[in-house]
Scaffold this motif. Structure first.
Motif, mmCIF file in Angstrom:
data_model
loop_
_atom_site.group_PDB
_atom_site.id
_atom_site.type_symbol
_atom_site.label_atom_id
_atom_site.label_comp_id
_atom_site.label_asym_id
_atom_site.label_seq_id
_atom_site.Cartn_x
_atom_site.Cartn_y
_atom_site.Cartn_z
ATOM 1 N N PHE A 94 -9.827 -9.173 4.781
ATOM 2 C CA PHE A 94 -8.548 -8.695 4.542
ATOM 3 C C PHE A 94 -9.017 -6.980 5.311
ATOM 4 C CE2 PHE A 94 -4.785 -10.872 2.983
ATOM 5 C CZ PHE A 94 -5.240 -11.844 3.423
ATOM 6 N N ALA A 95 -9.874 -6.664 4.921
ATOM 7 C CA ALA A 95 -10.398 -5.123 5.267
ATOM 8 C C ALA A 95 -10.728 -4.977 6.453
ATOM 9 C CB ALA A 95 -11.494 -4.534 4.276
ATOM 10 N N ILE A 134 -2.875 -0.124 4.041
ATOM 11 C CA ILE A 134 -2.309 0.456 2.679
ATOM 12 C C ILE A 134 -2.600 -0.843 1.775
ATOM 13 C CG2 ILE A 134 -0.439 0.971 1.386
ATOM 14 C CD1 ILE A 134 0.622 2.538 4.054
ATOM 15 N N GLN A 135 -2.041 -1.943 2.121
ATOM 16 C CA GLN A 135 -2.043 -3.179 1.373
ATOM 17 C C GLN A 135 -3.408 -3.723 0.990
ATOM 18 O OE1 GLN A 135 0.216 -5.530 4.189
ATOM 19 N NE2 GLN A 135 2.154 -5.448 2.772
ATOM 20 N N VAL A 136 -4.181 -3.476 1.847
ATOM 21 C CA VAL A 136 -5.706 -4.003 1.608
ATOM 22 C C VAL A 136 -6.319 -2.910 0.534
ATOM 23 C CG1 VAL A 136 -8.040 -4.387 2.419
ATOM 24 C CG2 VAL A 136 -5.977 -5.361 3.680
ATOM 25 N N GLU A 137 -6.126 -1.675 0.904
ATOM 26 C CA GLU A 137 -6.887 -0.735 0.071
ATOM 27 C C GLU A 137 -6.297 -0.892 -1.380
ATOM 28 O OE1 GLU A 137 -7.720 4.079 -0.213
ATOM 29 O OE2 GLU A 137 -6.672 3.422 1.404
ATOM 30 N N ARG A 172 -16.923 -3.122 2.869
ATOM 31 C CA ARG A 172 -15.903 -2.246 3.852
ATOM 32 C C ARG A 172 -14.601 -2.017 3.147
ATOM 33 N NH1 ARG A 172 -18.556 -6.569 7.471
ATOM 34 N NH2 ARG A 172 -17.786 -8.102 6.059
ATOM 35 N N GLY A 173 -13.855 -1.656 4.039
ATOM 36 C CA GLY A 173 -12.591 -0.897 3.490
ATOM 37 C C GLY A 173 -12.710 0.348 2.670
ATOM 38 N N PRO A 174 -12.363 0.723 1.476
ATOM 39 C CA PRO A 174 -12.267 1.749 0.575
ATOM 40 C C PRO A 174 -13.763 1.974 0.452
ATOM 41 C CG PRO A 174 -10.468 0.558 -0.210
ATOM 42 C CD PRO A 174 -11.133 -0.404 1.107
ATOM 43 N N GLY A 175 -14.385 0.949 0.378
ATOM 44 C CA GLY A 175 -16.008 1.082 0.262
ATOM 45 C C GLY A 175 -16.414 1.608 -1.032
ATOM 46 N N GLU A 176 -17.802 2.158 -0.901
ATOM 47 C CA GLU A 176 -18.616 2.738 -1.900
ATOM 48 C C GLU A 176 -18.028 3.891 -2.525
ATOM 49 O OE1 GLU A 176 -22.823 2.147 -1.640
ATOM 50 O OE2 GLU A 176 -22.422 0.109 -0.794
#
Length: 419
Positions: free
Chosen positions: A115-116, A126-129, A157-161
């Motif tokens: 999804f990210a 926004i929804q994925v995060e 991925r996305g917001p990530g580490e």
């Protein structure tokens, strides 16, 4: 000087593990689907291991003997990690990583990762995060070892580490911000929905299991030009397009995110504003891949998800797609739907029958109107053309004689009984 290795070029090789707790091959089929998910996320499956147990081990997911087997296989196959077919608790995640001495992921992490990578619009991101942070905030302790390990791949991925390393307070603050942003998105959707209601335009929500052909169908009907790949969750952000039928009736078609078995709770919560398009629609077009051996299970998952979203009391059209790939003489059926149509969104077979079915449904939802309008009311005929189905129009000495089907809200207005 040592040569730097680009992390993105390092192939992620994973072993899939699952637990079969009942009779039948449900877990094996689920593991096959997990392989598709992993492939979509960009990793390679090097082995699949199933354990038959009465229950999933509460501390380590698998039993000790099976853990030793997985550890040995991971070493033999040079695997970079394992993926479990169920959502792990923080303790299971930590204990399994300690026992296997390798990166451990679960099904939810893979889906969130896909999804990210697929979110394009600001709403989708926004929804994925939000879904990722909710999932990861509960697992910060369990994932501490993963955070200290160098490398990219699934789950980063996305917001990530960067966000995983924030303390809980900061994560909860960010979750609060995202929820406020989603509320704003929801308000915007509500405004659009009210505008559609005022325009008397019916809405058909296209729902279905992921990769059933929803986007291909929307493209076929409306030339929407949206991405349609033979991959799970190829499209994430919902698309709405208008369709004018041969009778002149108009309907808005809205594509929704695909459903999947074991759909993470965090995703359902985060994507509620998107999935609610189905809740507020007039018609549900349930697209089914009738060539898939798991068709019945996939239909069951869709109905379960609709029930969770409190989508009820809708006219349901089951659209059996990929009829061109169907082998055997038995035709697919769905006893839970109001109408059934067999099509191939790819070749166009059955599309005309689907459009006729939509015309019948819209006509049944409208009110029959037979009235003589004075010439000073000629503007109302245009409203009928725009929002209803004009059957006959005859210009007489006393005015315009009309026979038509119109939305119930418009009926009173046309006869001067409403605003």
């Amino acid at each position: 000087m040592a040569e730097l290795i680009e992390l993105k070029d390092v192939e992620e090789r994973v072993i899939l593990i699952g637990v079969e707790t009942g009779a039948g091959n449900e877990a094996a089929a689920s593991l096959d689907e997990l392989e598709e998910l992993v492939d979509t996320a960009g990793a390679v499956t090097v082995d699949k291991i199933l354990q038959n147990r009465e229950n999933i081990h509460p501390a380590t997911y698998l039993g000790k003997g099976k853990i030793d087997e997985v550890k040995e296989r991971a070493w033999e196959l040079n695997a970079t990690g394992v993926v479990c077919d169920d959502e792990l608790s923080p303790a299971q995640l930590r204990n399994l990583e300690d026992a296997l001495e390798t990166k451990v992921m679960d099904r939810t992490m893979v889906i969130l990762d896909i999804f990210a990578s697929r979110a394009i619009t600001s709403e989708g991101k926004i929804q994925v995060e939000l879904a990722q942070l909710r999932y990861r905030s509960a697992r910060l302790v369990g994932m501490r070892n993963s955070l200290s390990r160098l490398g990219g791949g699934i789950g980063t991925r996305g917001p990530g580490e960067k966000k995983l390393e924030m303390d809980r307070r900061l994560i909860h603050e960010r979750i609060g911000q995202l929820k406020a942003e989603l509320e704003e998105v929801k308000r915007h959707r509500d405004v659009l929905r009210r505008q559609r209601e005022r325009a008397h335009t019916p809405v058909a929500a296209i729902v279905g299991y992921t990769n059933a052909g929803k986007s291909t169908l929307l493209n076929r009907l409306t030339n929407a030009g949206i991405l349609a790949e033979d991959k799970l969750f190829a499209t994430l952000d919902p698309t709405t397009r208008g369709l004018e039928l041969d009778s002149g009736q108009k309907v808005l078609l809205t594509d929704t995110v695909g459903f999947i078995r074991k759909l993470p709770h965090h995703l359902v919560e985060a994507f509620k504003s998107t999935l609610e398009e189905a809740k507020y629609s007039d018609i549900i077009l349930h697209v089914v891949d009738c060539s898939n051996p798991q068709m019945d299970m996939q239909m069951h998952v869709v109905y379960d998800t609709l029930r969770d979203l409190e989508v009820g009391d809708k006219v349901v059209v089951t659209v059996f797609n990929k009829i061109d790939q169907l082998t055997g003489s038995q035709l697919p059926r769905d006893v839970r739907s109001d109408y059934q149509v067999r099509i191939s969104a790819k070749t166009g077979e059955g599309i005309e029958q689907l459009q006729k079915t939509l015309e019948i449904i819209l006509r049944n939802q409208n009110v029959y109107l037979e009235h003589l309008f004075s010439y000073s009311e000629a503007g109302k005929i245009q409203n009928i053309r725009q929002y209803g189905e004009l059957l006959e129009e005859e210009y007489q000495e006393g005015g315009i004689a009309v026979k038509a089907y119109v939305p119930a809200e418009l009926f009173a207005t046309l006869l001067g009984k409403g605003r």
